[in-house]
Design a protein around this motif. Structure first.
Motif, PDB file in Angstrom:
ATOM      1  N   ILE A   3       6.734 -12.085   0.848  1.00  0.00           N
ATOM      2  CA  ILE A   3       6.380 -11.300  -0.329  1.00  0.00           C
ATOM      3  C   ILE A   3       5.968  -9.930   0.159  1.00  0.00           C
ATOM      4  O   ILE A   3       5.174  -9.803   1.095  1.00  0.00           O
ATOM      5  N   THR A   4       6.536  -8.908  -0.466  1.00  0.00           N
ATOM      6  CA  THR A   4       6.217  -7.529  -0.124  1.00  0.00           C
ATOM      7  C   THR A   4       5.644  -6.851  -1.363  1.00  0.00           C
ATOM      8  O   THR A   4       6.171  -7.011  -2.458  1.00  0.00           O
ATOM      9  N   LEU A   5       4.580  -6.101  -1.160  1.00  0.00           N
ATOM     10  CA  LEU A   5       4.028  -5.264  -2.220  1.00  0.00           C
ATOM     11  C   LEU A   5       4.220  -3.820  -1.792  1.00  0.00           C
ATOM     12  O   LEU A   5       3.679  -3.389  -0.778  1.00  0.00           O
ATOM     13  N   LEU A   6       5.041  -3.096  -2.544  1.00  0.00           N
ATOM     14  CA  LEU A   6       5.272  -1.673  -2.292  1.00  0.00           C
ATOM     15  C   LEU A   6       4.434  -0.864  -3.274  1.00  0.00           C
ATOM     16  O   LEU A   6       4.423  -1.164  -4.474  1.00  0.00           O
ATOM     17  N   THR A   7       3.759   0.154  -2.754  1.00  0.00           N
ATOM     18  CA  THR A   7       2.934   1.007  -3.608  1.00  0.00           C
ATOM     19  C   THR A   7       3.172   2.470  -3.247  1.00  0.00           C
ATOM     20  O   THR A   7       3.552   2.783  -2.126  1.00  0.00           O
ATOM     21  N   ILE A   8       2.918   3.332  -4.210  1.00  0.00           N
ATOM     22  CA  ILE A   8       3.034   4.768  -3.984  1.00  0.00           C
ATOM     23  C   ILE A   8       1.634   5.333  -3.740  1.00  0.00           C
ATOM     24  O   ILE A   8       0.731   5.126  -4.556  1.00  0.00           O
ATOM     25  N   GLY A   9       1.460   6.017  -2.643  1.00  0.00           N
ATOM     26  CA  GLY A   9       0.188   6.691  -2.350  1.00  0.00           C
ATOM     27  C   GLY A   9      -0.884   5.768  -1.811  1.00  0.00           C
ATOM     28  O   GLY A   9      -0.921   4.589  -2.112  1.00  0.00           O
ATOM     29  N   LYS A  10      -1.751   6.347  -0.985  1.00  0.00           N
ATOM     30  CA  LYS A  10      -2.806   5.554  -0.352  1.00  0.00           C
ATOM     31  C   LYS A  10      -4.016   5.417  -1.277  1.00  0.00           C
ATOM     32  O   LYS A  10      -4.157   6.145  -2.258  1.00  0.00           O
ATOM     33  N   THR A  11      -4.869   4.472  -0.939  1.00  0.00           N
ATOM     34  CA  THR A  11      -6.126   4.258  -1.649  1.00  0.00           C
ATOM     35  C   THR A  11      -7.233   4.922  -0.852  1.00  0.00           C
ATOM     36  O   THR A  11      -7.454   4.578   0.308  1.00  0.00           O
ATOM     37  N   ASP A  12      -7.916   5.868  -1.462  1.00  0.00           N
ATOM     38  CA  ASP A  12      -8.995   6.578  -0.775  1.00  0.00           C
ATOM     39  C   ASP A  12     -10.323   5.841  -0.822  1.00  0.00           C
ATOM     40  O   ASP A  12     -11.204   6.116  -0.024  1.00  0.00           O
ATOM     41  N   ILE A  41       4.641  11.903  -2.939  1.00  0.00           N
ATOM     42  CA  ILE A  41       5.632  12.985  -2.851  1.00  0.00           C
ATOM     43  C   ILE A  41       4.892  14.290  -2.557  1.00  0.00           C
ATOM     44  O   ILE A  41       3.910  14.611  -3.222  1.00  0.00           O
ATOM     45  N   LYS A  42       5.361  15.020  -1.566  1.00  0.00           N
ATOM     46  CA  LYS A  42       4.742  16.307  -1.242  1.00  0.00           C
ATOM     47  C   LYS A  42       5.038  17.324  -2.354  1.00  0.00           C
ATOM     48  O   LYS A  42       6.113  17.314  -2.936  1.00  0.00           O
ATOM     49  N   ASN A  43       4.076  18.163  -2.632  1.00  0.00           N
ATOM     50  CA  ASN A  43       4.193  19.211  -3.665  1.00  0.00           C
ATOM     51  C   ASN A  43       4.549  18.640  -5.034  1.00  0.00           C
ATOM     52  O   ASN A  43       5.269  19.273  -5.804  1.00  0.00           O
TER      53      ASN A  43
END
Length: 157
Positions: A3-12, A41-43
């Motif tokens: 099982i893979t969980l893909l996420t966008i952006g890190k958790t601070d 995504i940059k910018n």
């Protein structure tokens, strides 16, 4: 099966990260689990919502092979209680599937290309949660699902 969980952006939030790490360690006893963070995504502030969703979708699709089952965590997806979700996991494990991928999108949701490629949509609630919280809630529900399948007491503590 993996099982893979893909996420966008890190958790601070360090407290959330600690809890996520705790459940990731627990899952190792049940299944091969991968938690992958795709960088923001940059910018992105200079991009329209549609373009940002498109670029995030391209990054996600680059991680998915044809044989993977792709499930989007989406507010309009199917809702399960924990026992039904555990049965859903068991059904996928019994099918001989190699990789079941769940995706938490960026702040604007998913691109049309991701919706077209997906094999389903799953909703954790009718309520709206932050994308960081959804990571924890989903990983906890995975863990809960496997404890239910093994008839372990976690579900009824």
């Amino acid at each position: 099966m993996q099982i893979t969980l893909l996420t966008i952006g890190k958790t601070d939030n360090t407290q959330l990260n600690k809890l996520i790490e705790d459940y990731k360690k627990r899952l190792v006893h049940y299944i091969k689990f991968e938690f992958e963070i795709i960088p923001d995504i940059k910018n992105s502030k200079n991009l329209s919502e549609a373009l940002q969703k498109q670029k995030e979708g391209e990054q996600i699709l680059a991680k998915v092979s044809k044989s993977d089952r792709l499930i989007l965590l989406d507010e309009n997806g199917k809702q399960f209680d924990s026992i039904t979700f555990s049965n859903y996991l068991q059904k996928h494990m019994n099918s001989g599937l190699k990789n079941l991928i769940f995706v938490i999108g960026g702040p604007y949701g998913f691109s049309d290309a991701l919706y077209q490629r997906s094999d389903g949509k799953l909703s954790l609630s009718k309520m709206t949660f932050s994308h960081q919280m959804v990571r924890l809630f989903f990983i906890e529900q995975l863990y809960r699902g496997f404890t239910i399948l093994r008839n372990e007491p976690y579900h009824h503590r």
